[in-house]
Design an enzyme around this catalytic site. Structure first.
Site, PDB file in Angstrom:
ATOM      1  N   ARG A  53      46.980  -7.818 -10.671  1.00  0.00           N
ATOM      2  CA  ARG A  53      47.947  -8.984 -11.043  1.00  0.00           C
ATOM      3  C   ARG A  53      48.935  -9.393 -11.960  1.00  0.00           C
ATOM      4  NH1 ARG A  53      45.880 -14.466  -8.780  1.00  0.00           N
ATOM      5  NH2 ARG A  53      45.309 -14.484 -10.617  1.00  0.00           N
ATOM      6  N   LYS A 152      52.109 -14.468 -12.805  1.00  0.00           N
ATOM      7  CA  LYS A 152      51.329 -15.736 -13.834  1.00  0.00           C
ATOM      8  C   LYS A 152      51.696 -15.608 -15.248  1.00  0.00           C
ATOM      9  CE  LYS A 152      46.621 -16.835 -12.778  1.00  0.00           C
ATOM     10  NZ  LYS A 152      47.113 -18.334 -13.070  1.00  0.00           N
ATOM     11  N   GLU A 185      51.622 -24.930  -3.195  1.00  0.00           N
ATOM     12  CA  GLU A 185      50.339 -25.014  -4.052  1.00  0.00           C
ATOM     13  C   GLU A 185      50.231 -26.247  -4.794  1.00  0.00           C
ATOM     14  OE1 GLU A 185      49.932 -21.622  -5.811  1.00  0.00           O
ATOM     15  OE2 GLU A 185      51.761 -21.743  -6.873  1.00  0.00           O
TER      16      GLU A 185
HETATM   17  N1  PMP Z   1      48.413 -21.034  -7.768  1.00  0.00           N
HETATM   18  C1  PMP Z   1      48.051 -21.501  -9.468  1.00  0.00           C
HETATM   19  C2  PMP Z   1      49.753 -22.020  -9.744  1.00  0.00           C
HETATM   20  C3  PMP Z   1      47.725 -21.575 -10.150  1.00  0.00           C
HETATM   21  O1  PMP Z   1      47.651 -21.453 -11.075  1.00  0.00           O
HETATM   22  C4  PMP Z   1      45.837 -20.586 -10.018  1.00  0.00           C
HETATM   23  C5  PMP Z   1      44.653 -19.993 -10.766  1.00  0.00           C
HETATM   24  N2  PMP Z   1      44.985 -19.059 -11.595  1.00  0.00           N
HETATM   25  C6  PMP Z   1      45.974 -20.977  -8.149  1.00  0.00           C
HETATM   26  C7  PMP Z   1      46.574 -21.070  -7.402  1.00  0.00           C
HETATM   27  C8  PMP Z   1      44.788 -20.092  -7.764  1.00  0.00           C
HETATM   28  O2  PMP Z   1      44.804 -18.369  -8.348  1.00  0.00           O
HETATM   29  P1  PMP Z   1      42.931 -17.921  -8.203  1.00  0.00           P
HETATM   30  O3  PMP Z   1      42.729 -18.054  -7.282  1.00  0.00           O
HETATM   31  O4  PMP Z   1      43.520 -16.082  -7.893  1.00  0.00           O
HETATM   32  O5  PMP Z   1      42.359 -18.234  -9.089  1.00  0.00           O
END
Ligand code: PMP
Length: 301
Positions: A53, A152, A185
Protein backbone atom coordinates in the site's frame (compact mmCIF):
# COMPACT_ATOMS: atom_id res chain seq x y z
CA UNK A 1 17.30 10.61 27.43
CA UNK A 2 14.79 8.18 25.97
CA UNK A 3 15.71 4.62 25.00
CA UNK A 4 13.66 4.91 21.84
CA UNK A 5 15.52 4.68 18.55
CA UNK A 6 14.13 6.32 15.44
CA UNK A 7 15.25 5.37 11.95
CA UNK A 8 15.93 8.64 10.13
CA UNK A 9 17.34 8.68 6.61
CA UNK A 10 19.77 5.80 6.97
CA UNK A 11 20.67 5.92 10.63
CA UNK A 12 19.26 5.23 14.05
CA UNK A 13 19.01 8.32 16.22
CA UNK A 14 17.55 8.94 19.65
CA UNK A 15 14.03 10.31 19.75
CA UNK A 16 15.32 13.70 20.98
CA UNK A 17 17.69 13.93 18.02
CA UNK A 18 15.20 12.87 15.33
CA UNK A 19 14.72 16.17 13.54
CA UNK A 20 13.94 17.18 9.98
CA UNK A 21 13.95 20.46 8.11
CA UNK A 22 11.08 22.95 8.38
CA UNK A 23 11.41 23.13 4.57
CA UNK A 24 10.26 19.51 4.33
CA UNK A 25 7.26 19.44 2.03
CA UNK A 26 5.56 16.91 4.25
CA UNK A 27 5.51 19.67 6.88
CA UNK A 28 4.80 22.55 4.50
CA UNK A 29 2.19 20.88 2.31
CA UNK A 30 1.31 17.42 3.62
CA UNK A 31 3.26 16.06 0.66
CA UNK A 32 4.16 12.51 1.57
CA UNK A 33 2.79 9.13 2.53
CA UNK A 34 2.68 6.92 5.60
CA UNK A 35 1.69 3.59 7.09
CA UNK A 36 0.65 2.51 10.57
CA UNK A 37 1.65 -1.10 11.22
CA UNK A 38 1.37 -3.31 14.25
CA UNK A 39 3.66 -5.86 15.87
CA UNK A 40 1.96 -8.64 17.79
CA UNK A 41 4.12 -10.86 19.95
CA UNK A 42 7.15 -10.32 17.73
CA UNK A 43 5.25 -10.76 14.45
CA UNK A 44 4.62 -7.84 12.13
CA UNK A 45 1.03 -8.20 10.98
CA UNK A 46 0.47 -8.20 7.21
CA UNK A 47 3.76 -6.46 6.58
CA UNK A 48 3.67 -7.11 2.84
CA UNK A 49 0.17 -5.61 2.47
CA UNK A 50 1.25 -2.48 4.33
CA UNK A 51 4.40 -2.13 2.22
CA UNK A 52 2.44 -2.76 -0.99
CA UNK A 53 0.00 0.00 0.00
CA UNK A 54 2.88 2.38 0.81
CA UNK A 55 4.60 1.75 -2.50
CA UNK A 56 1.32 2.07 -4.41
CA UNK A 57 0.69 5.40 -2.67
CA UNK A 58 4.21 6.48 -3.64
CA UNK A 59 3.74 5.46 -7.26
CA UNK A 60 0.44 7.30 -7.41
CA UNK A 61 1.94 10.63 -6.29
CA UNK A 62 5.27 10.14 -8.12
CA UNK A 63 7.25 10.08 -4.91
CA UNK A 64 10.82 8.88 -5.40
CA UNK A 65 11.30 6.17 -2.82
CA UNK A 66 14.96 6.12 -1.73
CA UNK A 67 14.79 2.40 -0.92
CA UNK A 68 13.41 -0.60 -2.73
CA UNK A 69 10.37 -2.20 -1.10
CA UNK A 70 12.55 -5.09 0.04
CA UNK A 71 15.17 -2.77 1.56
CA UNK A 72 12.58 -0.68 3.39
CA UNK A 73 10.84 -3.81 4.67
CA UNK A 74 14.17 -4.93 6.15
CA UNK A 75 14.72 -1.50 7.69
CA UNK A 76 11.31 -1.65 9.38
CA UNK A 77 12.19 -5.05 10.85
CA UNK A 78 15.58 -3.73 12.01
CA UNK A 79 13.94 -0.74 13.70
CA UNK A 80 11.58 -3.02 15.62
CA UNK A 81 14.54 -5.18 16.64
CA UNK A 82 16.61 -2.15 17.65
CA UNK A 83 13.80 -1.04 19.97
CA UNK A 84 13.33 -4.55 21.36
CA UNK A 85 9.54 -4.40 21.46
CA UNK A 86 7.39 -7.51 20.95
CA UNK A 87 4.15 -5.55 20.87
CA UNK A 88 4.36 -2.22 19.18
CA UNK A 89 2.94 0.29 16.77
CA UNK A 90 5.12 1.24 13.80
CA UNK A 91 4.75 4.55 12.02
CA UNK A 92 6.51 4.64 8.67
CA UNK A 93 6.63 8.03 6.98
CA UNK A 94 8.10 8.99 3.63
CA UNK A 95 7.80 12.70 2.93
CA UNK A 96 8.76 14.51 -0.28
CA UNK A 97 11.72 15.99 1.58
CA UNK A 98 13.12 19.50 1.84
CA UNK A 99 12.66 21.95 -1.03
CA UNK A 100 11.96 25.65 -1.31
CA UNK A 101 8.77 27.42 -0.23
CA UNK A 102 7.08 26.78 -3.57
CA UNK A 103 4.89 23.75 -4.16
CA UNK A 104 7.11 22.16 -6.78
CA UNK A 105 8.01 18.62 -5.69
CA UNK A 106 10.68 18.47 -8.40
CA UNK A 107 12.71 20.78 -6.18
CA UNK A 108 12.74 18.16 -3.44
CA UNK A 109 15.30 15.61 -4.59
CA UNK A 110 15.72 13.78 -1.27
CA UNK A 111 12.70 12.20 0.39
CA UNK A 112 12.78 11.92 4.17
CA UNK A 113 12.29 8.40 5.53
CA UNK A 114 11.29 8.01 9.17
CA UNK A 115 10.44 4.83 11.07
CA UNK A 116 9.07 5.21 14.58
CA UNK A 117 8.42 2.19 16.78
CA UNK A 118 6.49 2.78 19.97
CA UNK A 119 4.91 0.68 22.69
CA UNK A 120 1.22 0.34 21.97
CA UNK A 121 -1.17 2.81 23.43
CA UNK A 122 -3.86 0.16 23.77
CA UNK A 123 -7.46 1.31 23.43
CA UNK A 124 -9.16 1.20 26.84
CA UNK A 125 -10.35 -2.37 27.41
CA UNK A 126 -13.67 -1.06 28.64
CA UNK A 127 -14.51 0.31 25.16
CA UNK A 128 -14.48 -3.23 23.79
CA UNK A 129 -16.98 -4.22 26.46
CA UNK A 130 -19.34 -1.27 26.13
CA UNK A 131 -18.89 -0.35 22.47
CA UNK A 132 -18.80 3.28 21.35
CA UNK A 133 -21.24 5.99 20.32
CA UNK A 134 -20.56 7.71 17.03
CA UNK A 135 -22.20 10.27 14.77
CA UNK A 136 -22.21 11.02 11.06
CA UNK A 137 -20.77 14.42 10.20
CA UNK A 138 -21.28 17.04 7.48
CA UNK A 139 -17.69 16.75 6.21
CA UNK A 140 -17.71 14.51 3.14
CA UNK A 141 -15.00 12.06 2.14
CA UNK A 142 -12.54 13.26 -0.50
CA UNK A 143 -13.83 12.19 -3.87
CA UNK A 144 -11.67 9.40 -5.31
CA UNK A 145 -11.20 11.45 -8.50
CA UNK A 146 -9.92 14.44 -6.52
CA UNK A 147 -7.56 13.01 -3.94
CA UNK A 148 -7.98 9.27 -3.85
CA UNK A 149 -8.51 7.90 -0.35
CA UNK A 150 -6.47 4.93 -1.55
CA UNK A 151 -3.37 7.13 -1.32
CA UNK A 152 -2.44 7.06 2.33
CA UNK A 153 -1.02 10.54 2.17
CA UNK A 154 0.16 12.93 4.87
CA UNK A 155 -2.74 15.17 3.88
CA UNK A 156 -5.24 14.14 6.56
CA UNK A 157 -7.16 17.40 6.87
CA UNK A 158 -10.31 15.74 5.54
CA UNK A 159 -10.09 13.20 8.35
CA UNK A 160 -9.04 15.79 10.94
CA UNK A 161 -12.18 17.83 10.22
CA UNK A 162 -14.20 14.68 10.88
CA UNK A 163 -12.40 14.17 14.19
CA UNK A 164 -13.11 17.79 15.17
CA UNK A 165 -16.79 17.29 14.37
CA UNK A 166 -16.80 14.11 16.46
CA UNK A 167 -15.36 16.05 19.41
CA UNK A 168 -17.93 18.81 18.94
CA UNK A 169 -20.63 16.13 19.19
CA UNK A 170 -19.00 14.73 22.36
CA UNK A 171 -18.12 11.38 20.81
CA UNK A 172 -14.74 9.88 19.98
CA UNK A 173 -15.31 8.88 16.37
CA UNK A 174 -17.54 9.74 13.43
CA UNK A 175 -18.54 8.40 10.05
CA UNK A 176 -18.15 10.40 6.89
CA UNK A 177 -20.32 9.97 3.85
CA UNK A 178 -19.16 10.39 0.29
CA UNK A 179 -20.41 13.12 -2.05
CA UNK A 180 -23.45 10.99 -2.94
CA UNK A 181 -24.40 10.30 0.64
CA UNK A 182 -23.12 6.73 0.84
CA UNK A 183 -21.27 5.81 4.01
CA UNK A 184 -17.51 5.84 3.39
CA UNK A 185 -15.54 5.30 6.60
CA UNK A 186 -14.50 6.76 9.95
CA UNK A 187 -11.77 9.36 10.44
CA UNK A 188 -9.14 6.64 10.73
CA UNK A 189 -11.02 3.36 10.46
CA UNK A 190 -13.27 1.34 8.20
CA UNK A 191 -16.88 0.49 8.93
CA UNK A 192 -18.87 -2.75 8.72
CA UNK A 193 -22.56 -3.44 9.24
CA UNK A 194 -24.24 -6.77 9.91
CA UNK A 195 -27.87 -7.24 8.96
CA UNK A 196 -30.04 -10.23 8.16
CA UNK A 197 -27.10 -12.60 7.90
CA UNK A 198 -25.04 -10.30 5.67
CA UNK A 199 -21.81 -8.53 6.55
CA UNK A 200 -21.21 -5.40 4.48
CA UNK A 201 -18.41 -2.86 4.15
CA UNK A 202 -18.21 -0.03 1.61
CA UNK A 203 -16.15 -0.76 -1.51
CA UNK A 204 -12.98 1.28 -2.18
CA UNK A 205 -14.62 3.30 -4.94
CA UNK A 206 -17.09 4.80 -2.43
CA UNK A 207 -14.14 6.53 -0.83
CA UNK A 208 -12.84 4.16 1.81
CA UNK A 209 -9.22 3.34 2.42
CA UNK A 210 -8.74 -0.35 1.77
CA UNK A 211 -7.73 -0.98 5.34
CA UNK A 212 -5.46 -3.91 6.15
CA UNK A 213 -7.65 -4.76 9.16
CA UNK A 214 -10.77 -4.45 6.99
CA UNK A 215 -9.29 -6.87 4.49
CA UNK A 216 -8.27 -9.26 7.27
CA UNK A 217 -11.84 -9.17 8.65
CA UNK A 218 -13.22 -9.89 5.18
CA UNK A 219 -10.86 -12.92 4.95
CA UNK A 220 -11.77 -14.14 8.43
CA UNK A 221 -15.52 -13.68 7.82
CA UNK A 222 -15.28 -15.65 4.57
CA UNK A 223 -13.33 -18.44 6.30
CA UNK A 224 -16.06 -18.57 8.96
CA UNK A 225 -18.73 -18.87 6.29
CA UNK A 226 -20.23 -15.38 6.56
CA UNK A 227 -22.02 -13.90 3.59
CA UNK A 228 -19.68 -10.90 3.26
CA UNK A 229 -19.70 -8.28 0.53
CA UNK A 230 -18.21 -4.92 -0.40
CA UNK A 231 -21.38 -2.99 -1.15
CA UNK A 232 -22.46 0.65 -0.88
CA UNK A 233 -24.88 1.48 1.92
CA UNK A 234 -26.52 4.55 3.42
CA UNK A 235 -27.10 5.94 6.89
CA UNK A 236 -30.48 4.20 6.92
CA UNK A 237 -28.73 0.83 6.60
CA UNK A 238 -26.42 1.75 9.47
CA UNK A 239 -29.33 2.86 11.71
CA UNK A 240 -31.24 -0.34 11.06
CA UNK A 241 -28.27 -2.74 11.22
CA UNK A 242 -28.19 -5.42 13.87
CA UNK A 243 -24.50 -4.73 14.46
CA UNK A 244 -22.03 -2.03 13.45
CA UNK A 245 -18.29 -2.06 14.01
CA UNK A 246 -15.15 -0.17 13.05
CA UNK A 247 -11.80 -1.66 12.09
CA UNK A 248 -8.26 -0.27 12.07
CA UNK A 249 -4.70 -1.14 12.98
CA UNK A 250 -4.92 0.62 16.34
CA UNK A 251 -8.56 -0.12 17.21
CA UNK A 252 -8.66 -3.67 15.77
CA UNK A 253 -12.43 -4.34 15.84
CA UNK A 254 -14.57 -2.07 17.95
CA UNK A 255 -18.33 -2.28 18.33
CA UNK A 256 -20.52 0.74 17.67
CA UNK A 257 -23.65 0.77 19.80
CA UNK A 258 -25.19 4.13 18.90
CA UNK A 259 -25.15 6.16 15.69
CA UNK A 260 -26.70 9.64 15.55
CA UNK A 261 -28.73 8.80 18.64
CA UNK A 262 -30.10 5.53 17.21
CA UNK A 263 -29.33 2.53 19.36
CA UNK A 264 -27.81 -0.28 17.29
CA UNK A 265 -29.17 -3.76 18.01
CA UNK A 266 -29.41 -4.26 21.77
CA UNK A 267 -27.08 -1.35 22.53
CA UNK A 268 -24.20 -3.64 23.46
CA UNK A 269 -21.46 -5.25 21.31
CA UNK A 270 -23.11 -7.94 19.20
CA UNK A 271 -22.17 -11.61 18.98
CA UNK A 272 -20.78 -11.36 15.44
CA UNK A 273 -18.61 -8.35 16.28
CA UNK A 274 -17.26 -10.12 19.37
CA UNK A 275 -16.68 -13.33 17.45
CA UNK A 276 -14.82 -11.57 14.64
CA UNK A 277 -12.67 -9.64 17.14
CA UNK A 278 -11.78 -12.90 18.88
CA UNK A 279 -10.84 -14.60 15.61
CA UNK A 280 -8.86 -11.53 14.52
CA UNK A 281 -6.84 -11.56 17.74
CA UNK A 282 -6.16 -15.24 17.20
CA UNK A 283 -4.97 -14.62 13.67
CA UNK A 284 -2.61 -11.75 14.50
CA UNK A 285 -0.52 -13.82 16.87
CA UNK A 286 -0.45 -16.82 14.53
CA UNK A 287 0.68 -15.12 11.33
CA UNK A 288 3.07 -12.31 10.46
CA UNK A 289 6.65 -11.43 9.64
CA UNK A 290 8.91 -12.72 12.44
CA UNK A 291 11.15 -10.21 14.17
CA UNK A 292 14.35 -11.33 15.88
CA UNK A 293 14.09 -10.38 19.50
CA UNK A 294 16.55 -11.78 22.00
CA UNK A 295 14.37 -12.03 25.04
CA UNK A 296 10.64 -12.69 25.33
CA UNK A 297 10.34 -10.14 28.13
CA UNK A 298 12.63 -7.44 26.85
CA UNK A 299 10.86 -4.11 26.66
CA UNK A 300 13.15 -1.17 26.10
CA UNK A 301 10.76 1.75 26.50
N1 PMP B 1 -9.37 4.57 6.97
C1 PMP B 1 -8.51 5.56 7.23
C2 PMP B 1 -8.79 6.93 6.71
C3 PMP B 1 -7.35 5.32 8.00
O1 PMP B 1 -6.48 6.30 8.27
C4 PMP B 1 -7.13 4.02 8.52
C5 PMP B 1 -5.94 3.75 9.39
N2 PMP B 1 -4.81 3.48 8.61
C6 PMP B 1 -8.06 3.01 8.22
C7 PMP B 1 -9.17 3.32 7.44
C8 PMP B 1 -7.86 1.61 8.69
O2 PMP B 1 -6.83 1.02 7.96
P1 PMP B 1 -5.90 -0.11 8.56
O3 PMP B 1 -6.77 -1.24 8.94
O4 PMP B 1 -4.95 -0.43 7.44
O5 PMP B 1 -5.22 0.48 9.75
Amino acid sequence: MSDQWIFLNGEFVRKEDAKISVYDHGFLYGDGIFEGIRVYNGNIFRMKEHMDRLYESGRSILLNMPYSQKELTELVIKTVEKNGLRDAYIRLVVSRGPGDLGLDPYKCPNANVVIIVEPLAIFPKQLYETGIDIVTVPTRRNRPDVLSPKVKSLNYLNNILVKIEAHLANVSEALMLNDQGYVAEGSADNVFIYKKGKLLTPPGYIGALEGITRNAIIDIAKELGYDVAEEPFTRHDVYTAEEVFLTGTAAEVIAVVKVDGRVIGDGVPGEHTSHLLKQFRKKVIEEGEKVNLPDENLHVS
